[in-house]
Design a protein around this motif. Structure first.
Motif, PDB file in Angstrom:
ATOM      1  N   TYR A  43      -8.490 -37.510  32.196  1.00 25.69           N
ATOM      2  CA  TYR A  43      -9.646 -37.661  33.081  1.00 25.69           C
ATOM      3  C   TYR A  43      -9.735 -36.586  34.162  1.00 25.69           C
ATOM      4  O   TYR A  43     -10.543 -36.693  35.070  1.00 25.69           O
ATOM      5  CB  TYR A  43      -9.599 -39.041  33.753  1.00 25.69           C
ATOM      6  N   THR A  44      -8.898 -35.548  34.085  1.00 29.05           N
ATOM      7  CA  THR A  44      -8.845 -34.539  35.138  1.00 29.05           C
ATOM      8  C   THR A  44      -9.379 -33.200  34.651  1.00 29.05           C
ATOM      9  O   THR A  44      -9.095 -32.781  33.530  1.00 29.05           O
ATOM     10  CB  THR A  44      -7.403 -34.371  35.641  1.00 29.05           C
ATOM     11  N   ILE A  45     -10.141 -32.536  35.528  1.00 27.37           N
ATOM     12  CA  ILE A  45     -10.559 -31.155  35.307  1.00 27.37           C
ATOM     13  C   ILE A  45      -9.904 -30.314  36.400  1.00 27.37           C
ATOM     14  O   ILE A  45     -10.028 -30.623  37.586  1.00 27.37           O
ATOM     15  CB  ILE A  45     -12.086 -31.008  35.365  1.00 27.37           C
ATOM     16  N   THR A  46      -9.206 -29.270  36.006  1.00 28.11           N
ATOM     17  CA  THR A  46      -8.519 -28.401  36.959  1.00 28.11           C
ATOM     18  C   THR A  46      -9.015 -26.968  36.801  1.00 28.11           C
ATOM     19  O   THR A  46      -9.041 -26.439  35.688  1.00 28.11           O
ATOM     20  CB  THR A  46      -6.996 -28.441  36.742  1.00 28.11           C
ATOM     21  N   LEU A  47      -9.397 -26.364  37.917  1.00 25.14           N
ATOM     22  CA  LEU A  47      -9.790 -24.958  37.959  1.00 25.14           C
ATOM     23  C   LEU A  47      -8.834 -24.248  38.920  1.00 25.14           C
ATOM     24  O   LEU A  47      -8.613 -24.729  40.037  1.00 25.14           O
ATOM     25  CB  LEU A  47     -11.227 -24.787  38.453  1.00 25.14           C
ATOM     26  N   THR A  48      -8.307 -23.110  38.500  1.00 26.85           N
ATOM     27  CA  THR A  48      -7.376 -22.380  39.373  1.00 26.85           C
ATOM     28  C   THR A  48      -7.784 -20.908  39.468  1.00 26.85           C
ATOM     29  O   THR A  48      -8.357 -20.345  38.539  1.00 26.85           O
ATOM     30  CB  THR A  48      -5.928 -22.469  38.858  1.00 26.85           C
ATOM     31  N   ALA A  49      -7.432 -20.294  40.592  1.00 35.22           N
ATOM     32  CA  ALA A  49      -7.795 -18.906  40.845  1.00 35.22           C
ATOM     33  C   ALA A  49      -6.992 -17.923  40.005  1.00 35.22           C
ATOM     34  O   ALA A  49      -7.400 -16.771  39.850  1.00 35.22           O
ATOM     35  CB  ALA A  49      -7.589 -18.584  42.325  1.00 35.22           C
ATOM     36  N   ALA A  50      -5.864 -18.368  39.468  1.00 32.95           N
ATOM     37  CA  ALA A  50      -4.989 -17.460  38.733  1.00 32.95           C
ATOM     38  C   ALA A  50      -4.146 -18.253  37.751  1.00 32.95           C
ATOM     39  O   ALA A  50      -4.080 -19.486  37.821  1.00 32.95           O
ATOM     40  CB  ALA A  50      -4.087 -16.688  39.701  1.00 32.95           C
ATOM     41  N   SER A  51      -3.526 -17.526  36.829  1.00 33.52           N
ATOM     42  CA  SER A  51      -2.575 -18.163  35.927  1.00 33.52           C
ATOM     43  C   SER A  51      -1.258 -18.386  36.660  1.00 33.52           C
ATOM     44  O   SER A  51      -1.108 -18.039  37.830  1.00 33.52           O
ATOM     45  CB  SER A  51      -2.362 -17.290  34.684  1.00 33.52           C
ATOM     46  N   ALA A  52      -0.285 -18.949  35.956  1.00 29.93           N
ATOM     47  CA  ALA A  52       0.979 -19.326  36.596  1.00 29.93           C
ATOM     48  C   ALA A  52       1.793 -18.123  37.054  1.00 29.93           C
ATOM     49  O   ALA A  52       2.631 -18.252  37.956  1.00 29.93           O
ATOM     50  CB  ALA A  52       1.814 -20.169  35.634  1.00 29.93           C
ATOM     51  N   ASN A  53       1.552 -16.949  36.467  1.00 28.66           N
ATOM     52  CA  ASN A  53       2.374 -15.771  36.804  1.00 28.66           C
ATOM     53  C   ASN A  53       1.555 -14.618  37.370  1.00 28.66           C
ATOM     54  O   ASN A  53       1.981 -13.463  37.313  1.00 28.66           O
ATOM     55  CB  ASN A  53       3.136 -15.304  35.565  1.00 28.66           C
TER      56      ASN A  53
END
Length: 346
Positions: A230-240
């Motif tokens: 049920y979650t939508i996640t948007l991030t500015a960058a990848s993990a690395n």
């Protein structure tokens, strides 16, 4: 007899070779840990961040402590209750670093989300420093502290329908691949919120439908931990990868400008808005010869249903970007020294 036995045991102990313990047993028994000091420090930082580590070097005095308590109480009290049969969106926007860019980005991002999703009266804004200006009636913006974030999530969970309504959580700050989101209030206080800590806060609040937007370097480390149906996640960058544009004088970071200030002001569905933002960020990074930040999106399969309902609220007319663009704008002019006053002769 006793003397002879003692003498024999003493000689045996003197001439016998030393007892060789296995390396693991030796380290455990005597506390010697053959390890890389940097790796050990990173492990301690990570463990502290996972517990919601906060260090306060200069605690507030009684006047500012009271001001902050009243500001947070007022922010929570302003939240409107949920409307039966309506998928309401509750916006929690927090700037966790005291550099001015994060406060300005937080305040305007909250306005964008409120306008896009018909969330007026269901918004909480928290920020450190002087970037986010308060209103005439409520001039004090609560600090963007981890404990304030926890309070906001707890109160939103109380007033919303946790199975029907949607939490839109926007966080902007510096980030780290090892410790997650940085918290800094000048030289007064600092700390971190690790992915597992943020996931624990959301899970304990019990809010089912979540739109989580993280504007920070290395914020992709949060995607696998926050991931659910049920979650939508948007991030500015990848993990690395780092992200860009977080100069203190800016109004926006690259990600905040592209997504919040441009794409989400358009009458398009959320995935299309993210694609527009990512394309714009790539254009800026190529022009600046920067390593790609690689923004991330993760859509839970059951989140599509509530996403379609809140996207139906989007205004049909596009809004106009505000503030100084993150890319292509000249740096602010240096402040000129004021001329010395003319002195008249006596």
């Amino acid at each position: 007899m006793r003397f002879g036995l003692c003498l024999g045991l003493g000689l045996l102990a003197f001439f016998a070779p030393p007892l060789a313990l296995p390396e693991a047993a030796y380290a455990q028994s005597y506390g010697f840990q053959p390890a890389n000091p940097r790796a050990a420090q990173e492990r301690r930082d990570r463990e502290a961040a996972q517990k919601g580590s906060v260090v306060v070097a200069e605690p507030y005095g009684p006047i500012e402590t009271l001001r902050q308590a009243r500001a947070m109480t007022a922010a929570l009290a302003r939240l409107k209750p949920e409307r039966k049969g309506v998928v309401d969106v509750y916006v929690v926007a927090i700037g966790m670093d005291s550099d001015g860019v994060f406060g300005r980005e937080t305040a305007e991002a909250a306005r964008v989300l409120a306008s896009r999703y018909d969330a007026e009266g269901r918004v909480i804004v928290m920020a450190n420093g002087k970037g986010a200006a308060g209103s005439a009636t409520d001039p004090i913006v609560p600090d963007g502290r981890p404990d304030h974030l926890a309070q906001a999530l707890g109160h939103v969970a109380e007033v919303m329908n946790k199975q029907e309504d949607v939490l839109a959580l926007f966080i902007t700050t510096h980030g780290h691949w090892n410790t997650g989101l940085n918290y800094r209030d000048g030289d007064r206080a600092g700390g971190n919120i690790a992915p597992s800590r943020l996931a624990a806060l959301l899970n304990e609040a019990g809010i089912q439908n979540r739109l989580v937007i993280l504007s920070a370097c290395f914020s992709g480390v949060f995607v696998p931990v926050l991931q659910n149906e049920y979650t939508i996640t948007l991030t500015a960058a990848s993990a690395n990868k780092p992200s860009f544009g977080c100069r203190a004088e800016n109004d926006w970071t690259f990600f905040g400008d592209a997504l919040m200030n441009n794409a989400l002001r358009q009458p398009v569905p959320l995935p299309d808005a993210f694609a527009q933002a990512r394309s714009l960020i790539t254009k800026w990074e190529v022009a600046s010869r920067l390593d790609p930040s690689n923004p991330q999106i993760d859509l839970g399969p059951q989140a599509i249903a509530w996403m379609d309902k809140i996207d139906a609220k989007v205004p049909k007319v596009a809004g106009q970007p505000k503030g100084m663009p993150a890319f292509g704008a000249p740096p602010p002019a240096p402040e000129r020294p004021k001329p010395a006053p003319l002195l008249t002769k006596p």
